[in-house]
Scaffold this active site. Structure first.
Site, short mmCIF file in Angstrom:
data_model
loop_
_atom_site.label_atom_id
_atom_site.label_comp_id
_atom_site.label_asym_id
_atom_site.label_seq_id
_atom_site.Cartn_x
_atom_site.Cartn_y
_atom_site.Cartn_z
N GLU A 52 1.00 -1.08 0.00
CA GLU A 52 0.04 0.12 -0.03
C GLU A 52 0.58 1.40 0.01
O GLU A 52 0.70 2.10 0.82
CB GLU A 52 -1.10 0.06 1.28
CG GLU A 52 -1.99 -1.27 1.23
CD GLU A 52 -3.02 -0.94 2.00
OE1 GLU A 52 -3.07 -0.30 3.06
OE2 GLU A 52 -3.91 -1.82 2.26
N GLU B 4 -5.32 -8.56 0.68
CA GLU B 4 -5.75 -8.21 2.16
C GLU B 4 -7.39 -8.02 1.74
O GLU B 4 -7.76 -7.46 0.99
CB GLU B 4 -5.27 -6.98 2.60
CG GLU B 4 -4.00 -7.01 3.24
CD GLU B 4 -3.34 -5.78 4.04
OE1 GLU B 4 -4.29 -5.22 4.42
OE2 GLU B 4 -2.48 -5.58 4.00
C1 FCB Z 1 -4.38 -1.87 5.47
C2 FCB Z 1 -2.85 -2.39 6.03
C3 FCB Z 1 -2.71 -3.37 7.27
C4 FCB Z 1 -3.96 -3.34 7.95
C5 FCB Z 1 -5.24 -3.06 7.54
C6 FCB Z 1 -6.36 -3.12 8.44
O1 FCB Z 1 -4.51 -0.86 5.09
O2 FCB Z 1 -1.94 -2.75 5.03
O3 FCB Z 1 -1.35 -3.49 7.87
O4 FCB Z 1 -3.65 -2.13 8.85
O5 FCB Z 1 -5.14 -2.06 6.68
#
Ligand code: FCB
Length: 438
Positions: free
Chosen positions: A159, A352
Site C-alpha cells: 500500500e 488483504e
Molecule cells: C491495511 C494495512 C494493514 C492493516 C489493514 C487493516 O491498510 O495494509 O497493515 O492495517 O489495513
C-alpha cells in the site's frame, strides 16, 4: 450463537491460493532485536496512538512464531503473507528470524509469501529522498539472496497509497508529515523502489512477483458536477496514481509533471512486468465536493482544505472501526480494473480483505468474509482472472494509530498474556477451505 445456515461459497478455480496476511511491525515485537523504524520514533511522540500503546511487544510473534505457524496449519491455508522488517534485517542476525520462520512454514507445507516493505522504514531513511529507492533495492537483494532458495512468491511493497496519504500527506501514520499534495514525491519514490525491487528479484531468479496495493471504488456523493469531479480526483489519487504507472507505464492526468527526477526513464523501471497484481480491498469511498469543514473516513480526519470531502455511505452496516461493509464494491473494483487495464492487468490476487470486530463469537466477521468471497466469485464469473485471496489478518495485532483497539484477527490475542484463542471466524474459514477442496 449458531452460525447462520448459508449456501456453500461457490468453488474457486483449481489452484486458487488461499491464505492469511500479517505484517512485521504489527505482530513481531522483539523491538530490542532490530534497529528502530520510523514507527518507533512516531509512536514515542504524545497522542499519536489511540490507546497510547507501541508495537515493542505486539503479539510477540518473534518468539512465538512456531505456535503461530501451528495456527496457520490448523486453519489449512496454502500460503502465509508476512512482511520482512527492513530494520530487523539491518540488525545483526536479524535475517536469521526469517530463515527460521520460512523453514517452519515449509515444514508445515505452507507457502511463504513475504512482503519486502510494509511501512516500517528504518529510522533515518526518508521516502522524500530518491536514494531510499536504491537502498530498498539493496535490502531486497540481501533478503532474496538469503530466502530465495525456499521462497518463490514475493510482494515488493504494501500500500504505497496509504503510506503516502496517511504517513506523509495527513500525518496520522509514521513518519507523521502533513505535506498534503507536496507528498507526491513519496508516491513516486516508492513506485521507483518497487520497480528496482522487481529487477533485483528477477536478478536473484524470482519468477512470481507482485505488489499489494490498496484500492476501492470511489462513488460520487451526488450527480452534481462538483461531486463527480471531487470523486474523480479521489479515484485518481487512490487508484490510478498507483495502478497506471505500474500497469500502463504512465502517470494519469498530467500527474507525471508533478513528480521529481527523470520521470520517463523512471516509468520504464516502475512498469517492469509483474506476474500478478495484489489488491487490498476493505470498502468503497463516497466522495463529494469540499464542505469547508473537516470530514472523516475510517477514523482518519481529512482536513477542510482538501479539494474533496468524504461522506458516509448510508444504509450499509459498519465494522467496529466504522468502515462501511460493501461486498459488491469488490466486484465493482475488480471488474472496473479488468475494463480499464485489459490485457495489461496480470492475474489478480486479493492480498488483504477483512474487518475489525470485537469478541470471540465474531459472527459479523463471518458475514463480512462470506459476503466478500461471494463478491469475489462474481468477479471471477465476470471474467477477472483472480488467483488467490488472503484474509487480513491471522492475529489481533497493533493496528497502527489505533493501537490494539481494532481487532482484525481470526485469532484473538490477549495483549497482556499473549494467549491466542481462535475465534468463530477461524473455524468458519477452516471449514470453508475444506469445502473448497472437496
Ligand atoms: C491495511 C494495512 C494493514 C492493516 C489493514 C487493516 O491498510 O495494509 O497493515 O492495517 O489495513
Amino acid at each position: 450463537m449458531a452460525t447462520e445456515a448459508r449456501d456453500p461459497i461457490p468453488p474457486f478455480p483449481a489452484g486458487f491460493l488461499w491464505g492469511v496476511s500479517t505484517s512485521a511491525h504489527q505482530i513481531e515485537g522483539a523491538a530490542d532485536l532490530r534497529t528502530p523504524s520510523v514507527w518507533d520514533t512516531f509512536t514515542a511522540g504524545p497522542g499519536r496512538v489511540k490507546d497510547g500503546s507501541t508495537a515493542a511487544v505486539a503479539c510477540d510473534h518473534y518468539h512465538r512464531y512456531r505456535e503461530d505457524v501451528a495456527l496457520l496449519a490448523g486453519l489449512g491455508v496454502d500460503a502465509y503473507r508476512f512482511s520482512v522488517s527492513w530494520p530487523r534485517v539491518l540488525a545483526d542476525g536479524g535475517l536469521g528470524f526469517y530463515d527460521r520462520l520460512v523453514d517452519e512454514l515449509c515444514a508445515a507445507g505452507i507457502r511463504p509469501v513475504p512482503t519486502l516493505f510494509h511501512w516500517d522504514l528504518p529510522a533515518g531513511l526518508d521516502w522524500l529522498e530518491r536514494d531510499t529507492a536504491a537502498r530498498f533495492a539493496e535490502h531486497v537483494s540481501v533478503v532474496a539472496g538469503r530466502l530465495g532458495d525456499r521462497v518463490d512468491k514475493w510482494i515488493t511493497l504494501n500500500e504505497p497509497a496509504e503510506h503516502t496519504l496517511l504517513g506523509h500527506a495527513l500525518g496520522v501514520h509514521a513518519p507523521g508529515r502533513q505535506l498534503l499534495f507536496d507528498a507526491l514525491p513519496v508516491a513516486h519514490h516508492q513506485l521507483l523502489a518497487h520497480g528496482l525491487a522487481v529487477r533485483a528479484l528477477r536478478a536473484a531468479g524470482a519468477a512470481d512477483i507482485g505488489i499489494a496495493n490498496s484500492h476501492g471504488p470511489t462513488w460520487p456523493a451526488s450527480k452534481e458536477q462538483a461531486d463527480v469531479e471531487a470523486a474523480d480526483l479521489y479515484d485518481l489519487l487512490l487508484n490510478r496514481l498507483f495502478a497506471d504507472p505500474l500497469l500502463l507505464g504512465a502517470y494519469p492526468d498530467g500527474l507525471g509533471e508533478l513528480m521529481p527526477g527523470d520521470v520517463p526513464a523512471d516509468l520504464k523501471i516502475i512498469s517492469e512486468p509483474l506476474d500478478w497484481y495484489g489488491v487490498n480491498y476493505y470498502a468503497p469511498a463516497r466522495v463529494g465536493a469540499p464542505q469547508g469543514t473537516e470530514t472523516s473516513f475510517g477514523g482518519v480526519r481529512m482536513p477542510a482544505e482538501l479539494p474533496f470531502s468524504l461522506r458516509e455511505i448510508e444504509g450499509v452496516p459498519t465494522t467496529a472501526f466504522g468502515w462501511p461493509v460493501v461486498p459488491e464494491g469488490l466486484t465493482e473494483l475488480l471488474t472496473g480494473f479488468h475494463d480499464r487495464y485489459g490485457d495489461r492487468l496480470p492475474p489478480v490476487v486479493v492480498t488483504e480483505n477483512g474487518c475489525s470486530y470485537d469478541g470471540l463469537d465474531d459472527q459479523a466477521r463471518i458475514t463480512y468474509l462470506d459476503g466478500h468471497l461471494r463478491a469475489l466469485h462474481r468477479a471471477v464469473e465476470a471474467g477477472v482472472d483472480v488467483r488467490g485471496y488472503f484474509v487480513w489478518s491471522l492475529l489481533d495485532n497493533f493496528e497502527w494509530a489505533e493501537g490494539y483497539t481494532q481487532r482484525f484477527g481470526l485469532v484473538h490475542v490477549d495483549p497482556e498474556t499473549q494467549e491466542r484463542t481462535p475465534k468463530a471466524s477461524y473455524t468458519w474459514f477452516a471449514d470453508m477451505l475444506g469445502q473448497q477442496r472437496l
